[in-house]
Design a protein around this motif. Structure first.
Motif, PDB file in Angstrom:
ATOM      1  N   ALA A 202      10.990 128.677  42.415  1.00 57.01           N
ATOM      2  CA  ALA A 202      12.328 128.855  42.400  1.00 57.01           C
ATOM      3  C   ALA A 202      13.232 127.833  41.700  1.00 57.01           C
ATOM      4  CB  ALA A 202      12.860 128.967  43.793  1.00 57.01           C
ATOM      5  N   MET A 203      12.947 126.524  41.704  1.00 50.93           N
ATOM      6  CA  MET A 203      13.728 125.624  41.052  1.00 50.93           C
ATOM      7  C   MET A 203      13.206 125.033  39.376  1.00 50.93           C
ATOM      8  SD  MET A 203      15.951 125.713  43.011  1.00 50.93           S
ATOM      9  CE  MET A 203      17.193 124.250  42.567  1.00 50.93           C
ATOM     10  N   VAL A 204      11.879 124.956  39.565  1.00 52.96           N
ATOM     11  CA  VAL A 204      11.357 124.325  38.262  1.00 52.96           C
ATOM     12  C   VAL A 204      10.316 125.324  37.554  1.00 52.96           C
ATOM     13  CG1 VAL A 204       9.662 122.386  37.640  1.00 52.96           C
ATOM     14  CG2 VAL A 204      11.012 121.995  39.572  1.00 52.96           C
ATOM     15  N   CYS A 205       9.419 125.970  38.038  1.00 53.82           N
ATOM     16  CA  CYS A 205       8.496 126.703  37.551  1.00 53.82           C
ATOM     17  C   CYS A 205       8.996 128.092  37.284  1.00 53.82           C
ATOM     18  CB  CYS A 205       7.190 126.931  38.127  1.00 53.82           C
ATOM     19  SG  CYS A 205       5.702 127.383  37.253  1.00 53.82           S
ATOM     20  N   THR A 206      10.053 128.148  36.666  1.00 53.73           N
ATOM     21  CA  THR A 206      11.104 129.447  36.546  1.00 53.73           C
ATOM     22  C   THR A 206      10.468 130.451  35.554  1.00 53.73           C
ATOM     23  OG1 THR A 206      12.667 128.061  35.163  1.00 53.73           O
ATOM     24  CG2 THR A 206      13.183 128.384  37.497  1.00 53.73           C
ATOM     25  N   PRO A 207      10.801 131.706  35.685  1.00 55.28           N
ATOM     26  CA  PRO A 207      10.333 132.761  34.805  1.00 55.28           C
ATOM     27  C   PRO A 207      10.480 132.404  33.378  1.00 55.28           C
ATOM     28  CG  PRO A 207      11.546 133.538  36.695  1.00 55.28           C
ATOM     29  CD  PRO A 207      11.775 132.178  36.790  1.00 55.28           C
ATOM     30  N   LYS A 208      11.465 132.226  32.667  1.00 53.87           N
ATOM     31  CA  LYS A 208      11.797 132.335  31.346  1.00 53.87           C
ATOM     32  C   LYS A 208      11.730 130.748  30.684  1.00 53.87           C
ATOM     33  CE  LYS A 208      14.144 136.574  31.017  1.00 53.87           C
ATOM     34  NZ  LYS A 208      15.453 137.336  30.566  1.00 53.87           N
ATOM     35  N   SER A 209      12.230 129.927  31.341  1.00 53.87           N
ATOM     36  CA  SER A 209      12.310 128.587  30.844  1.00 53.87           C
ATOM     37  C   SER A 209      11.860 127.425  31.837  1.00 53.87           C
ATOM     38  CB  SER A 209      13.634 128.212  30.261  1.00 53.87           C
ATOM     39  OG  SER A 209      14.058 129.168  29.364  1.00 53.87           O
ATOM     40  N   PRO A 210      10.566 127.455  32.080  1.00 52.01           N
ATOM     41  CA  PRO A 210      10.135 126.206  32.963  1.00 52.01           C
ATOM     42  C   PRO A 210      10.542 124.865  32.727  1.00 52.01           C
ATOM     43  CG  PRO A 210       8.064 127.229  31.798  1.00 52.01           C
ATOM     44  CD  PRO A 210       9.320 127.966  31.554  1.00 52.01           C
ATOM     45  N   SER A 211      10.832 124.163  33.944  1.00 52.88           N
ATOM     46  CA  SER A 211      11.359 122.665  33.465  1.00 52.88           C
ATOM     47  C   SER A 211       9.960 121.695  33.593  1.00 52.88           C
ATOM     48  CB  SER A 211      12.250 122.327  34.489  1.00 52.88           C
ATOM     49  OG  SER A 211      13.513 123.133  34.416  1.00 52.88           O
ATOM     50  N   CYS A 212       9.129 121.896  32.705  1.00 49.66           N
ATOM     51  CA  CYS A 212       7.788 121.178  32.758  1.00 49.66           C
ATOM     52  C   CYS A 212       7.921 119.806  32.938  1.00 49.66           C
ATOM     53  CB  CYS A 212       6.995 121.427  31.706  1.00 49.66           C
ATOM     54  SG  CYS A 212       6.483 123.343  31.725  1.00 49.66           S
ATOM     55  N   PRO A 213       8.779 119.041  32.110  1.00 51.31           N
ATOM     56  CA  PRO A 213       8.893 117.521  32.549  1.00 51.31           C
ATOM     57  C   PRO A 213       9.406 117.079  33.954  1.00 51.31           C
ATOM     58  CG  PRO A 213      10.027 118.497  30.356  1.00 51.31           C
ATOM     59  CD  PRO A 213       9.778 119.671  31.199  1.00 51.31           C
ATOM     60  N   GLU A 214      10.052 118.029  34.696  1.00 48.76           N
ATOM     61  CA  GLU A 214      10.522 117.712  36.138  1.00 48.76           C
ATOM     62  C   GLU A 214       9.273 117.994  37.013  1.00 48.76           C
ATOM     63  OE1 GLU A 214      14.108 119.377  36.690  1.00 48.76           O
ATOM     64  OE2 GLU A 214      14.825 119.015  34.669  1.00 48.76           O
ATOM     65  N   CYS A 215       8.222 118.722  36.599  1.00 47.61           N
ATOM     66  CA  CYS A 215       7.448 119.237  37.596  1.00 47.61           C
ATOM     67  C   CYS A 215       6.341 118.319  38.152  1.00 47.61           C
ATOM     68  CB  CYS A 215       6.386 120.437  36.865  1.00 47.61           C
ATOM     69  SG  CYS A 215       5.172 121.076  37.836  1.00 47.61           S
ATOM     70  N   PRO A 216       6.250 118.174  39.406  1.00 45.02           N
ATOM     71  CA  PRO A 216       5.364 117.198  40.016  1.00 45.02           C
ATOM     72  C   PRO A 216       3.984 117.223  39.820  1.00 45.02           C
ATOM     73  CG  PRO A 216       6.141 118.668  41.729  1.00 45.02           C
ATOM     74  CD  PRO A 216       6.972 119.061  40.358  1.00 45.02           C
ATOM     75  N   VAL A 217       3.606 118.627  39.370  1.00 43.01           N
ATOM     76  CA  VAL A 217       2.009 119.016  39.289  1.00 43.01           C
ATOM     77  C   VAL A 217       1.797 118.941  37.967  1.00 43.01           C
ATOM     78  CG1 VAL A 217       1.683 119.549  41.709  1.00 43.01           C
ATOM     79  CG2 VAL A 217       2.368 121.273  39.882  1.00 43.01           C
ATOM     80  N   ARG A 218       2.388 118.527  36.847  1.00 41.65           N
ATOM     81  CA  ARG A 218       2.405 119.001  35.576  1.00 41.65           C
ATOM     82  C   ARG A 218       1.109 118.330  35.147  1.00 41.65           C
ATOM     83  NH1 ARG A 218       6.353 115.284  36.047  1.00 41.65           N
ATOM     84  NH2 ARG A 218       6.316 113.255  35.298  1.00 41.65           N
ATOM     85  N   SER A 219       0.802 117.298  35.452  1.00 45.64           N
ATOM     86  CA  SER A 219      -0.447 116.695  35.125  1.00 45.64           C
ATOM     87  C   SER A 219      -1.921 117.493  35.087  1.00 45.64           C
ATOM     88  CB  SER A 219      -0.786 115.137  35.415  1.00 45.64           C
ATOM     89  OG  SER A 219      -0.979 115.296  36.842  1.00 45.64           O
ATOM     90  N   GLY A 220      -1.748 118.477  36.103  1.00 51.86           N
ATOM     91  CA  GLY A 220      -2.935 119.417  36.432  1.00 51.86           C
ATOM     92  C   GLY A 220      -2.688 120.474  35.943  1.00 51.86           C
ATOM     93  N   CYS A 221      -1.711 120.845  35.253  1.00 49.17           N
ATOM     94  CA  CYS A 221      -1.414 122.383  34.950  1.00 49.17           C
ATOM     95  C   CYS A 221      -2.034 122.668  33.604  1.00 49.17           C
ATOM     96  CB  CYS A 221       0.088 122.569  34.671  1.00 49.17           C
ATOM     97  SG  CYS A 221       0.583 124.200  34.275  1.00 49.17           S
ATOM     98  N   VAL A 222      -3.037 123.450  33.849  1.00 52.34           N
ATOM     99  CA  VAL A 222      -3.875 124.104  32.595  1.00 52.34           C
ATOM    100  C   VAL A 222      -2.909 124.850  31.471  1.00 52.34           C
ATOM    101  CG1 VAL A 222      -5.903 125.268  31.896  1.00 52.34           C
ATOM    102  CG2 VAL A 222      -5.746 124.197  34.117  1.00 52.34           C
TER     103      VAL A 222
END
Length: 374
Positions: free
Chosen positions: A194-214
């Motif tokens: 709802a807050m970070v991995c949003t549909p159109k513009s994901p806030s990847c720099p703020e994502c706590p699990v970005r280092s594992g996101c394929v």
């Protein structure tokens, strides 16, 4: 060096929980583990934004604080407290299910998957949300937010509109739940979507699990998830009558109650008819004639004019009502006033009735204009 599946799983669960406990929003249904309150919130949140739901949730649980209160309430009262949220079958199904909880389970929301899933309107997601959040059971709660997060994190090309994909996502999500942390983990997963991995513009720099996101690693985070488009809502064209009262009914408008079943059941509206297509909709003479014919069949004589005094739209999941309003008068106001299903309603009585948003808007505009004129 690529990350192993186990390492990716552990990173996701641990970092997501840490982020959630630090960043979680203070939402009213998160202030307790009351399964009834969680249930109400989850039903309200279906197809409705969080900011919209908050005041409705607070008002609803203040009026119906426990299952017994909701089970005993008149349906009209329940619909009135739901008014504006739309999708009114949710409220009716909720009350039906709560009555079963009171009758069969003594007012205690079931804490097992079999019983809770048998309740009307409780699908896999709602069952999982209640069991995990209220009872901390390791059940998945997979909605659109969760499927989007998992599709990106694991770079999955499965179409999330397909039921088979949802089943696979439920299995994947269940395997990610840390022992004893189901309540917080499932809420964290929803919150991330709802807050970070949003549909159109994901806030990847703020994502706590970005280092594992394929998907992020492969530059595909904006492509995913894959979702086939839903069928476009069908336009429907309607003509409504604004029947103004005269004499002792001056300032009042004739309204009718919808049938006991079907779309917007038992709610109140302006009398209206459906025309065949947009061409007929544009022909006010056709709309006028159909209104008068329909009112004659109802036994309520209405004489309409060929002048538009309002236009509005009501959007359902599968339909879009396009409504034009024509001024009209009742042939026999005394007769109309006594008819079952019809009422003369003025601004002072307006809030005693439950209205679909489109008719609430049209009538509110009328009353404001009328009061200003007089």
């Amino acid at each position: 060096m690529s990350m192993s599946d186990e390492a990716r799983k552990n990173l996701f669960s641990a970092e997501l929980l840490k982020w959630y406990k630090r960043e979680r929003r203070d939402l009213p249904w998160r202030r307790s583990r009351d399964p009834y309150h969680i249930w109400v919130s989850e039903i309200m949140l279906q197809q409705t934004r969080v900011d919209t739901v908050i005041p409705y949730f607070n008002r609803f649980v203040d009026r119906f604080p426990n299952p017994k209160h909701l089970a005993d309430a008149p349906e009209e009262d329940v619909l009135k407290h739901w008014e504006g949220l739309g999708y009114y079958s949710r409220a009716r199904n909720l009350q039906t299910a709560v009555r079963e909880v009171v009758e069969r389970y003594g007012g205690q929301v079931p804490d097992n998957k079999k019983d809770i899933s048998s309740l009307k309107g409780v699908g896999p997601y709602t069952a999982g949300a209640i069991l995990s959040i209220a009872y901390n059971q390791p059940e998945p709660a997979v909605d659109g937010n969760v499927m989007r997060v998992l599709s990106r994190y694991y770079c999955l090309d499965d179409d999330i509109a397909k039921p088979s994909t949802r089943i696979g996502m439920e299995s994947l999500a269940q395997g990610l739940i840390p022992s004893g942390e189901a309540a917080d983990f499932n809420q964290a997963l929803m919150e991330l979507g709802a807050m970070v991995c949003t549909p159109k513009s994901p806030s990847c720099p703020e994502c706590p699990v970005r280092s594992g996101c394929v998907a992020l690693a492969e530059g595909r985070e904006r492509e995913l998830p894959i979702k086939t488009k839903a069928k476009k809502a069908r336009p429907v064209f309607r003509v409504a009558a604004l029947v103004e009262g005269t004499g002792p009914r001056a300032g009042k408008v004739l309204v009718r109650q919808r049938p006991d079943t079907g779309l917007l059941a038992r709610m109140w509206e302006l009398p209206h008819v459906e025309v065949r297509d947009e061409i007929e909709w544009d022909s006010l003479s056709v709309g006028k004639r159909l209104l008068q014919e329909a009112s004659a069949v109802d036994g309520v004589g209405i004489q309409a004019t060929e002048r538009i005094v309002g236009e509005a739209q009501h959007i359902f999941t599968h339909l879009v009502w396009n409504i034009r309003v024509l001024p009209a008068v009742a042939v026999d106001e005394e007769f109309v006033a006594d008819r079952t299903g019809y009422r003369w309603v003025g601004p002072d009585e307006f809030e005693n009735y439950s209205w679909p948003n489109v008719f609430r808007k049209l009538l509110t505009e009328y009353y404001i204009s009328h009061i200003n004129i007089n």
